[in-house]
Design an enzyme around this catalytic site. Structure first.
Site, mmCIF file in Angstrom:
data_model
loop_
_atom_site.group_PDB
_atom_site.id
_atom_site.type_symbol
_atom_site.label_atom_id
_atom_site.label_comp_id
_atom_site.label_asym_id
_atom_site.label_seq_id
_atom_site.Cartn_x
_atom_site.Cartn_y
_atom_site.Cartn_z
ATOM 1 N N ILE A 1 0.807 -1.217 0.000
ATOM 2 C CA ILE A 1 0.000 0.000 0.000
ATOM 3 C C ILE A 1 0.844 1.274 0.000
ATOM 4 O O ILE A 1 0.350 2.355 -0.330
ATOM 5 C CB ILE A 1 -0.959 0.001 1.213
ATOM 6 C CG1 ILE A 1 -2.094 1.020 1.004
ATOM 7 C CG2 ILE A 1 -0.196 0.273 2.502
ATOM 8 C CD1 ILE A 1 -3.146 0.991 2.066
ATOM 9 N N TYR A 2 2.125 1.194 0.330
ATOM 10 C CA TYR A 2 2.969 2.385 0.365
ATOM 11 C C TYR A 2 3.092 2.968 -1.045
ATOM 12 O O TYR A 2 3.671 2.358 -1.939
ATOM 13 C CB TYR A 2 4.362 2.073 0.905
ATOM 14 C CG TYR A 2 4.418 1.688 2.366
ATOM 15 C CD1 TYR A 2 3.323 1.837 3.218
ATOM 16 C CD2 TYR A 2 5.582 1.153 2.912
ATOM 17 C CE1 TYR A 2 3.377 1.473 4.546
ATOM 18 C CE2 TYR A 2 5.656 0.791 4.259
ATOM 19 C CZ TYR A 2 4.541 0.949 5.066
ATOM 20 O OH TYR A 2 4.609 0.582 6.383
ATOM 21 N N SER A 3 2.550 4.155 -1.209
ATOM 22 C CA SER A 3 2.531 4.841 -2.507
ATOM 23 C C SER A 3 1.982 3.942 -3.612
ATOM 24 O O SER A 3 2.460 3.943 -4.743
ATOM 25 C CB SER A 3 3.923 5.360 -2.879
ATOM 26 O OG SER A 3 4.296 6.435 -2.046
ATOM 27 N N ASP A 4 0.963 3.147 -3.246
ATOM 28 C CA ASP A 4 0.260 2.278 -4.193
ATOM 29 C C ASP A 4 1.230 1.367 -4.941
ATOM 30 O O ASP A 4 1.115 1.167 -6.157
ATOM 31 C CB ASP A 4 -0.542 3.116 -5.188
ATOM 32 C CG ASP A 4 -1.585 2.299 -5.936
ATOM 33 O OD1 ASP A 4 -2.026 1.263 -5.406
ATOM 34 O OD2 ASP A 4 -1.950 2.691 -7.068
#
Length: 342
Positions: free
Chosen positions: A61-64
């Site tokens: 999920i970090y920066s998609d």
């Protein structure tokens, strides 16, 4: 750098790990954390490896997904020298099965993480949160299968309640499945709730803590002090990140920072280094995740692990950061202090 066993496993990890939530920088939320990419990310990894830090934590999920891609590029040619931990469970698309810990989502999520990281295995895969809609047995059988397939080597969880973790461990024992060896949890001088149930559980069940935000999401960096305005650019006053900050009363933060400042004068260490070092001395802690926007910040945080607070200094910080426990923990603590006569 000192290494410790990750919970009850045989995997040795450095006491400090580098978090990559600052990699990528997709707006608006992660842009407030950092926008590290390319050569800058590679440089940070170079400094870490030179210091003996070889574990790098990320999440889909970090920066998609961009953080995983940036990390993957930075480890090219040296995959065998690093330990990669990543996480899944949170939403990664608009579909009904693009979120959670179901077999459907986890199989897709792991393959996607492997592709972005440019590797064929993940050293530590953690569920980013507890999915109450998916049967625990389904989740663990899926993770067990991924270990047997060689895609994952160890499994962990993150942000679980005590009963979430204990139920999962019981299911693993009942069916002979892989068990969680790590719990990535929030723990800091301004957030000691981890001690109430998760720490005793970790001690009893040999689940190592992978600690996130040891500086209380920026409150223990030295930027937040009594009578001093916050910097103009900080996650503490950014509208995108404020709703996700761990709760803490300003007065509690000021009291703790006052105590840290006194120890800083005695040791010559910074507020951040003292806050990290305190966490490193706590039971169950296998590794503490540090973050860094730039080389200067990384060097400061790396220097938190090559010394130790004295027992007397730890006791002062314990006293300054003590908080009232929620029920039933205050009742249990009272019984420990004053057991009833037999």
């Amino acid at each position: 750098m000192e290494t410790r066993l990750l919970g009850g496993s045989g995997l040795k990890v450095p006491v400090l790990s580098l978090g990559t939530a600052t990699f990528g920088g997709t707006p608006p939320f992660f842009e407030a954390w950092g926008t590290t990419q390319g050569k800058e990310a590679t440089r940070l990894l170079d400094l870490c490896l030179d210091a003996g830090l070889n574990m790098f934590d990320t999440a889909d999920i970090y920066s998609d997904g961009l953080a995983e891609k940036v990390l993957g590029e930075a480890i090219k040619g040296r995959r065998d020298k690093v330990i990669i931990s990543t996480k899944g469970t949170f939403r990664m698309g608009s579909g009904a099965n693009d979120v959670g810990s179901s077999r459907q989502h986890l199989l897709k999520a792991v393959d996607a993480s492997l592709k972005r990281l440019g590797t064929d295995y993940i050293d530590l895969y953690q569920l980013h949160g507890f999915d109450a809609q998916t049967p625990v047995e389904e989740t663990l059988r899926t993770l067990d299968g991924l270990v047997k397939a060689g895609k994952i080597r160890y499994i962990g969880c993150s942000n679980f309640s005590g009963w979430h973790l204990m139920k999962s461990l019981a299911v693993s024992e009942k069916f002979g499945l892989e068990r969680y060896v790590a719990h990535q949890a929030y723990y800091s001088l301004i957030g000691r709730e981890y001690e109430w149930e998760l720490m005793p559980l970790g001690l009893d069940q040999k689940v190592g803590a992978v600690v996130w935000s040891p500086m209380g999401m920026g409150r223990l960096t030295g930027k937040m002090r009594r009578g001093q305005p916050l910097p103009k650019v900080t996650r503490l006053n950014d509208p995108a990140t404020q709703p996700f900050l761990p709760p803490a009363k300003d007065e509690d933060v000021y009291r703790i920072v006052d105590a840290i400042d006194l120890i800083a004068k005695e040791t010559g260490k910074t507020v951040a280094q003292i806050a990290i070092n305190w966490v490193l001395q706590r039971p169950t802690v296998s590794t503490v995740i540090i973050g860094a926007r730039d080389e200067k910040q990384l060097r400061e945080n790396l220097s938190a692990a090559d010394w130790k607070l004295t027992p007397e200094q730890i006791a002062r910080l314990d006293a300054a950061s003590a908080i009232n426990r929620a029920y039933p923990y205050w009742h249990q603590a009272a019984f420990e202090r004053n057991p009833l006569p037999v």
